[in-house]
Scaffold this motif. Structure first.
Motif, PDB file in Angstrom:
ATOM      1  N   TYR A   2      21.904  26.590 -64.066  1.00 28.06           N
ATOM      2  CA  TYR A   2      22.670  27.527 -63.236  1.00 28.06           C
ATOM      3  C   TYR A   2      21.682  28.309 -62.361  1.00 28.06           C
ATOM      4  O   TYR A   2      20.740  28.902 -62.868  1.00 28.06           O
ATOM      5  CB  TYR A   2      23.474  28.492 -64.112  1.00 28.06           C
ATOM      6  N   THR A  26      21.332  31.109 -59.077  1.00 31.10           N
ATOM      7  CA  THR A  26      21.973  32.062 -58.169  1.00 31.10           C
ATOM      8  C   THR A  26      21.064  32.299 -56.974  1.00 31.10           C
ATOM      9  O   THR A  26      19.873  32.581 -57.130  1.00 31.10           O
ATOM     10  CB  THR A  26      22.267  33.393 -58.869  1.00 31.10           C
ATOM     11  N   ALA A  54      23.133  24.750 -51.467  1.00 32.56           N
ATOM     12  CA  ALA A  54      24.277  24.565 -52.372  1.00 32.56           C
ATOM     13  C   ALA A  54      24.378  23.118 -52.854  1.00 32.56           C
ATOM     14  O   ALA A  54      24.745  22.864 -54.010  1.00 32.56           O
ATOM     15  CB  ALA A  54      25.570  24.977 -51.670  1.00 32.56           C
ATOM     16  N   THR A 105      24.922  23.687 -60.965  1.00 32.29           N
ATOM     17  CA  THR A 105      25.983  24.695 -60.983  1.00 32.29           C
ATOM     18  C   THR A 105      25.345  26.025 -60.597  1.00 32.29           C
ATOM     19  O   THR A 105      24.155  26.239 -60.819  1.00 32.29           O
ATOM     20  CB  THR A 105      26.641  24.835 -62.365  1.00 32.29           C
ATOM     21  N   GLY A 106      26.128  26.919 -60.027  1.00 40.01           N
ATOM     22  CA  GLY A 106      25.586  28.207 -59.616  1.00 40.01           C
ATOM     23  C   GLY A 106      26.373  28.771 -58.461  1.00 40.01           C
ATOM     24  O   GLY A 106      27.521  28.394 -58.216  1.00 40.01           O
ATOM     25  N   LYS A 107      25.739  29.682 -57.731  1.00 38.88           N
ATOM     26  CA  LYS A 107      26.407  30.285 -56.577  1.00 38.88           C
ATOM     27  C   LYS A 107      25.385  30.591 -55.492  1.00 38.88           C
ATOM     28  O   LYS A 107      24.214  30.858 -55.769  1.00 38.88           O
ATOM     29  CB  LYS A 107      27.144  31.564 -56.980  1.00 38.88           C
ATOM     30  N   ASP A 115      32.998  25.438 -53.805  1.00 41.03           N
ATOM     31  CA  ASP A 115      33.106  26.095 -55.113  1.00 41.03           C
ATOM     32  C   ASP A 115      31.963  27.064 -55.392  1.00 41.03           C
ATOM     33  O   ASP A 115      32.144  28.010 -56.167  1.00 41.03           O
ATOM     34  CB  ASP A 115      33.154  25.044 -56.233  1.00 41.03           C
ATOM     35  N   CYS A 116      30.806  26.841 -54.803  1.00 36.11           N
ATOM     36  CA  CYS A 116      29.675  27.714 -55.127  1.00 36.11           C
ATOM     37  C   CYS A 116      29.245  28.621 -53.976  1.00 36.11           C
ATOM     38  O   CYS A 116      28.295  29.388 -54.105  1.00 36.11           O
ATOM     39  CB  CYS A 116      28.486  26.912 -55.650  1.00 36.11           C
TER      40      CYS A 116
END
Length: 236
Positions: A50, A52, A68, A73-75, A100-101
């Motif tokens: 994950y 960020t 991205a 997964t992450g943001k 989604d992110c």
């Protein structure tokens, strides 16, 4: 209208024209590819599940989209003051399958509240020089530091020693940059603020661009500073 408002009005006009006439990653403008070093640094996070990321002055996602795409997964929090840019960023996030992110936030950089110890990676490409003053730039840089996790990375690209010259008359113009420091002063400030961080990449590259301002052809000269640093463990 003060100088900052005037510059932002001109920058808004320039960027909205660019975003309306050139698609992301199509040749013909600076939007046609991301900053390669920004994307390369994502390899340092490839073992993390994950990640960020904060992109300050994201525009339509020139760097946010490929960042991205590299995240498992992450943001990616994308901050820009132009609602038109963020509208296009949202559309591109669907086009590139990363909606989604991607999180978009409409804000000036100097007013955006960076959460402490939140991000593995903070990116600011050709945006920090558009905060209103040197003191506010220093505040933003300190906030970026605070918002970075241990072993996190800040990747900064800033213009310095900027000149703008009318190509028809050869007359020097007032550069439309809120913060326009000499290259040596900018580097000194960055190194002073990030003292104790590991320098991963520090490069100064002289560049020239031909741009249009108010239908005038202008030569923009700059020393572009790439300043990429990694935060060491607090207890190291």
């Amino acid at each position: 209208m003060n100088r900052t408002q005037y510059i932002r009005q001109k920058e808004k006009k320039y960027h909205e024209h660019c975003y309306a006439n050139y698609k992301l990653f199509e040749e013909g403008s600076w939007l046609h590819r991301p900053v390669s070093g920004v994307i390369e640094m994502m390899n340092l996070f490839k073992e993390q599940q994950y990640v960020t990321v904060l992109d300050l002055g994201c525009g339509v996602g020139r760097n946010s989209m490929p960042i991205a795409q590299k995240i498992k997964t992450g943001k990616v929090v994308c901050v820009d003051l132009l609602s038109s840019a963020l509208h296009r960023l949202k559309q591109y996030s669907y086009d590139f399958g990363v909606a989604d992110c991607i999180q978009s936030v409409e804000s000036t950089i100097e007013h955006y509240q960076i959460t402490a110890n939140e991000y593995e990676y903070i990116v600011a490409v050709s945006s920090l020089e558009h905060v209103p003053s040197k003191s506010e730039l220093e505040n933003v840089l300190h906030n970026m530091k605070t918002g970075t996790k241990d072993k996190g990375i800040n990747y900064i690209v800033m213009n310095s020693s900027v000149e703008e010259i009318d190509m028809d008359t050869n007359v020097k113009l007032d550069p439309l940059f809120e913060v326009n420091l000499a290259t040596e002063e900018m580097l000194y400030m960055l190194r002073k603020i990030y003292i104790g961080w590991e320098e991963l990449r520090v490069v100064v590259k002289p560049l020239e661009y031909r741009i249009v301002r108010d239908e005038r052809h202008v030569l923009l000269r700059t020393n572009a500073i790439t300043f990429c640093v990694r935060k060491k463990f607090e207890n190291a």
